[in-house]
Design a protein around this motif. Structure first.
Motif, PDB file in Angstrom:
ATOM      1  N   THR A   1       0.872  -1.177   0.000  1.00 20.18           N
ATOM      2  CA  THR A   1       0.000   0.000   0.000  1.00 20.18           C
ATOM      3  C   THR A   1       0.907   1.224   0.000  1.00 20.18           C
ATOM      4  OG1 THR A   1      -0.147   0.058   2.412  1.00 20.18           O
ATOM      5  CG2 THR A   1      -1.928  -1.065   1.248  1.00 20.18           C
ATOM      6  N   LEU A   2       0.501   2.242  -0.709  1.00 20.53           N
ATOM      7  CA  LEU A   2       1.244   3.501  -0.725  1.00 20.53           C
ATOM      8  C   LEU A   2       0.379   4.599  -0.128  1.00 20.53           C
ATOM      9  CD1 LEU A   2       2.845   3.196  -4.279  1.00 20.53           C
ATOM     10  CD2 LEU A   2       3.869   2.660  -2.066  1.00 20.53           C
ATOM     11  N   GLY A   3      -0.488   4.205   0.760  1.00 22.70           N
ATOM     12  CA  GLY A   3      -1.365   5.121   1.472  1.00 22.70           C
ATOM     13  C   GLY A   3      -1.594   4.556   2.860  1.00 22.70           C
ATOM     14  N   GLN A   4      -2.749   4.826   3.438  1.00 21.23           N
ATOM     15  CA  GLN A   4      -3.069   4.299   4.760  1.00 21.23           C
ATOM     16  C   GLN A   4      -3.683   2.917   4.617  1.00 21.23           C
ATOM     17  OE1 GLN A   4      -5.621   7.160   6.589  1.00 21.23           O
ATOM     18  NE2 GLN A   4      -3.939   8.481   7.182  1.00 21.23           N
ATOM     19  N   GLY A   5      -3.178   1.960   5.389  1.00 21.52           N
ATOM     20  CA  GLY A   5      -3.733   0.617   5.374  1.00 21.52           C
ATOM     21  C   GLY A   5      -2.641  -0.435   5.315  1.00 21.52           C
ATOM     22  N   ASP A   6      -3.029  -1.665   5.513  1.00 25.48           N
ATOM     23  CA  ASP A   6      -2.094  -2.787   5.521  1.00 25.48           C
ATOM     24  C   ASP A   6      -1.952  -3.373   4.126  1.00 25.48           C
ATOM     25  OD1 ASP A   6      -1.805  -2.586   8.295  1.00 25.48           O
ATOM     26  OD2 ASP A   6      -3.519  -3.905   8.652  1.00 25.48           O
ATOM     27  N   SER A   7      -0.757  -3.886   3.852  1.00 25.20           N
ATOM     28  CA  SER A   7      -0.584  -4.616   2.595  1.00 25.20           C
ATOM     29  C   SER A   7      -1.279  -5.961   2.722  1.00 25.20           C
ATOM     30  CB  SER A   7       0.899  -4.805   2.278  1.00 25.20           C
ATOM     31  OG  SER A   7       1.497  -5.670   3.211  1.00 25.20           O
ATOM     32  N   GLY A   8      -1.541  -6.600   1.614  1.00 24.88           N
ATOM     33  CA  GLY A   8      -2.168  -7.919   1.641  1.00 24.88           C
ATOM     34  C   GLY A   8      -1.171  -8.998   2.022  1.00 24.88           C
ATOM     35  N   GLN A   9      -1.662 -10.206   2.139  1.00 29.42           N
ATOM     36  CA  GLN A   9      -0.825 -11.355   2.470  1.00 29.42           C
ATOM     37  C   GLN A   9      -0.458 -12.106   1.202  1.00 29.42           C
ATOM     38  OE1 GLN A   9      -2.997 -13.737   5.242  1.00 29.42           O
ATOM     39  NE2 GLN A   9      -2.614 -12.355   6.938  1.00 29.42           N
ATOM     40  N   ILE A  10       0.699 -12.771   1.241  1.00 32.29           N
ATOM     41  CA  ILE A  10       1.122 -13.641   0.147  1.00 32.29           C
ATOM     42  C   ILE A  10       1.135 -15.069   0.680  1.00 32.29           C
ATOM     43  CG2 ILE A  10       2.974 -14.255  -1.433  1.00 32.29           C
ATOM     44  CD1 ILE A  10       3.864 -11.302  -1.321  1.00 32.29           C
ATOM     45  N   THR A  11       0.376 -15.941   0.021  1.00 31.50           N
ATOM     46  CA  THR A  11       0.338 -17.355   0.383  1.00 31.50           C
ATOM     47  C   THR A  11       0.788 -18.160  -0.821  1.00 31.50           C
ATOM     48  OG1 THR A  11      -1.528 -16.967   1.878  1.00 31.50           O
ATOM     49  CG2 THR A  11      -1.133 -19.250   1.181  1.00 31.50           C
ATOM     50  N   ILE A  12       1.810 -18.994  -0.620  1.00 25.52           N
ATOM     51  CA  ILE A  12       2.325 -19.827  -1.703  1.00 25.52           C
ATOM     52  C   ILE A  12       2.311 -21.276  -1.250  1.00 25.52           C
ATOM     53  CG2 ILE A  12       4.302 -20.361  -3.166  1.00 25.52           C
ATOM     54  CD1 ILE A  12       5.146 -17.398  -2.795  1.00 25.52           C
ATOM     55  N   ARG A  13       1.642 -22.107  -2.034  1.00 25.94           N
ATOM     56  CA  ARG A  13       1.647 -23.552  -1.808  1.00 25.94           C
ATOM     57  C   ARG A  13       2.250 -24.189  -3.058  1.00 25.94           C
ATOM     58  NH1 ARG A  13      -3.143 -21.835   0.820  1.00 25.94           N
ATOM     59  NH2 ARG A  13      -4.306 -21.846  -1.122  1.00 25.94           N
ATOM     60  N   ALA A  14       3.500 -24.642  -2.930  1.00 26.38           N
ATOM     61  CA  ALA A  14       4.212 -25.257  -4.050  1.00 26.38           C
ATOM     62  C   ALA A  14       4.726 -26.614  -3.572  1.00 26.38           C
ATOM     63  CB  ALA A  14       5.357 -24.367  -4.512  1.00 26.38           C
ATOM     64  N   ARG A  15       4.038 -27.683  -3.941  1.00 24.42           N
ATOM     65  CA  ARG A  15       4.335 -29.012  -3.377  1.00 24.42           C
ATOM     66  C   ARG A  15       5.740 -29.505  -3.711  1.00 24.42           C
ATOM     67  NH1 ARG A  15       0.913 -29.940  -7.461  1.00 24.42           N
ATOM     68  NH2 ARG A  15       1.794 -31.108  -9.202  1.00 24.42           N
ATOM     69  N   ASP A  16       6.316 -29.055  -4.841  1.00 24.03           N
ATOM     70  CA  ASP A  16       7.662 -29.493  -5.223  1.00 24.03           C
ATOM     71  C   ASP A  16       8.737 -28.466  -4.903  1.00 24.03           C
ATOM     72  OD1 ASP A  16       6.607 -31.889  -6.205  1.00 24.03           O
ATOM     73  OD2 ASP A  16       6.201 -30.988  -8.166  1.00 24.03           O
ATOM     74  N   GLY A  17       8.369 -27.323  -4.324  1.00 23.91           N
ATOM     75  CA  GLY A  17       9.356 -26.353  -3.873  1.00 23.91           C
ATOM     76  C   GLY A  17       9.277 -24.991  -4.527  1.00 23.91           C
ATOM     77  N   ILE A  18      10.032 -24.075  -3.921  1.00 26.25           N
ATOM     78  CA  ILE A  18      10.136 -22.688  -4.372  1.00 26.25           C
ATOM     79  C   ILE A  18      11.615 -22.402  -4.601  1.00 26.25           C
ATOM     80  CG2 ILE A  18       9.802 -20.263  -3.741  1.00 26.25           C
ATOM     81  CD1 ILE A  18       7.539 -21.248  -1.877  1.00 26.25           C
ATOM     82  N   SER A  19      11.925 -21.766  -5.725  1.00 26.99           N
ATOM     83  CA  SER A  19      13.302 -21.414  -6.045  1.00 26.99           C
ATOM     84  C   SER A  19      13.394 -19.925  -6.331  1.00 26.99           C
ATOM     85  CB  SER A  19      13.772 -22.217  -7.266  1.00 26.99           C
ATOM     86  OG  SER A  19      15.087 -21.858  -7.616  1.00 26.99           O
ATOM     87  N   LEU A  20      14.229 -19.206  -5.559  1.00 19.70           N
ATOM     88  CA  LEU A  20      14.466 -17.782  -5.771  1.00 19.70           C
ATOM     89  C   LEU A  20      15.880 -17.624  -6.323  1.00 19.70           C
ATOM     90  CD1 LEU A  20      13.031 -16.270  -2.475  1.00 19.70           C
ATOM     91  CD2 LEU A  20      11.935 -16.355  -4.711  1.00 19.70           C
ATOM     92  N   ASN A  21      15.985 -17.221  -7.567  1.00 18.60           N
ATOM     93  CA  ASN A  21      17.269 -17.012  -8.231  1.00 18.60           C
ATOM     94  C   ASN A  21      17.408 -15.541  -8.590  1.00 18.60           C
ATOM     95  OD1 ASN A  21      17.769 -19.862  -8.274  1.00 18.60           O
ATOM     96  ND2 ASN A  21      16.304 -20.000  -9.949  1.00 18.60           N
ATOM     97  N   GLY A  22      17.568 -14.695  -7.578  1.00 20.02           N
ATOM     98  CA  GLY A  22      17.634 -13.256  -7.824  1.00 20.02           C
ATOM     99  C   GLY A  22      16.269 -12.599  -7.845  1.00 20.02           C
ATOM    100  N   GLY A  23      15.210 -13.361  -7.551  1.00 17.46           N
ATOM    101  CA  GLY A  23      13.859 -12.817  -7.470  1.00 17.46           C
ATOM    102  C   GLY A  23      13.495 -12.528  -6.027  1.00 17.46           C
ATOM    103  N   ARG A  24      12.338 -11.868  -5.822  1.00 17.72           N
ATOM    104  CA  ARG A  24      11.934 -11.471  -4.459  1.00 17.72           C
ATOM    105  C   ARG A  24      10.452 -11.703  -4.229  1.00 17.72           C
ATOM    106  NH1 ARG A  24      13.750  -5.424  -4.162  1.00 17.72           N
ATOM    107  NH2 ARG A  24      12.584  -5.463  -6.079  1.00 17.72           N
ATOM    108  N   ILE A  25      10.120 -11.966  -2.976  1.00 14.73           N
ATOM    109  CA  ILE A  25       8.739 -12.017  -2.513  1.00 14.73           C
ATOM    110  C   ILE A  25       8.636 -10.983  -1.399  1.00 14.73           C
ATOM    111  CG2 ILE A  25       6.962 -13.437  -1.431  1.00 14.73           C
ATOM    112  CD1 ILE A  25       8.419 -15.896  -2.617  1.00 14.73           C
ATOM    113  N   LEU A  26       7.797  -9.945  -1.605  1.00  9.58           N
ATOM    114  CA  LEU A  26       7.720  -8.827  -0.675  1.00  9.58           C
ATOM    115  C   LEU A  26       6.286  -8.536  -0.280  1.00  9.58           C
ATOM    116  CD1 LEU A  26      10.007  -6.446  -2.760  1.00  9.58           C
ATOM    117  CD2 LEU A  26      10.707  -7.765  -0.780  1.00  9.58           C
ATOM    118  N   SER A  27       6.071  -8.323   1.032  1.00  5.09           N
ATOM    119  CA  SER A  27       4.760  -7.944   1.513  1.00  5.09           C
ATOM    120  C   SER A  27       4.931  -6.918   2.606  1.00  5.09           C
ATOM    121  CB  SER A  27       4.011  -9.162   2.051  1.00  5.09           C
ATOM    122  OG  SER A  27       2.753  -8.777   2.534  1.00  5.09           O
TER     123      SER A  27
END
Length: 86
Positions: A60-86
């Motif tokens: 959010t760039l105003g008043q209020g909370d950002s949302g949530q990020i939910t990830i369900r990946a049964r075989d895994g998550i790979s971050l190769n220079g990427g980002r997950i931001l909340s």
């Protein structure tokens, strides 16, 4: 309030950043200059890969909370220079 983003894939999801014009690829839920809650991002997949400057973001760039990020990946998550931001 911002809307929610729901993504479902049987196999894999790949977010590729680092394009030739130096811009990033992203999944974004944002609320700009307003009051309220940013939307949630939910991802269901076999696997998730985020490469070079790829992003998953709630903000959010105003008043209020950002949302949530939910990830369900049964075989895994790979971050190769990427980002997950909340």
């Amino acid at each position: 309030n911002s809307g929610d983003i729901n993504i479902a894939a049987r196999d894999r999801i790949v977010i590729e950043g680092g394009t030739t014009d130096n811009s990033a690829s992203a999944i974004i839920s944002s609320l700009v200059q307003s009051q309220g809650k940013g939307g949630n991002i939910t991802i269901d997949a076999g696997s998730l890969t985020i490469n070079q400057q790829g992003n998953i973001v709630t903000t959010t760039l105003g008043q209020g909370d950002s949302g949530q990020i939910t990830i369900r990946a049964r075989d895994g998550i790979s971050l190769n220079g990427g980002r997950i931001l909340s």
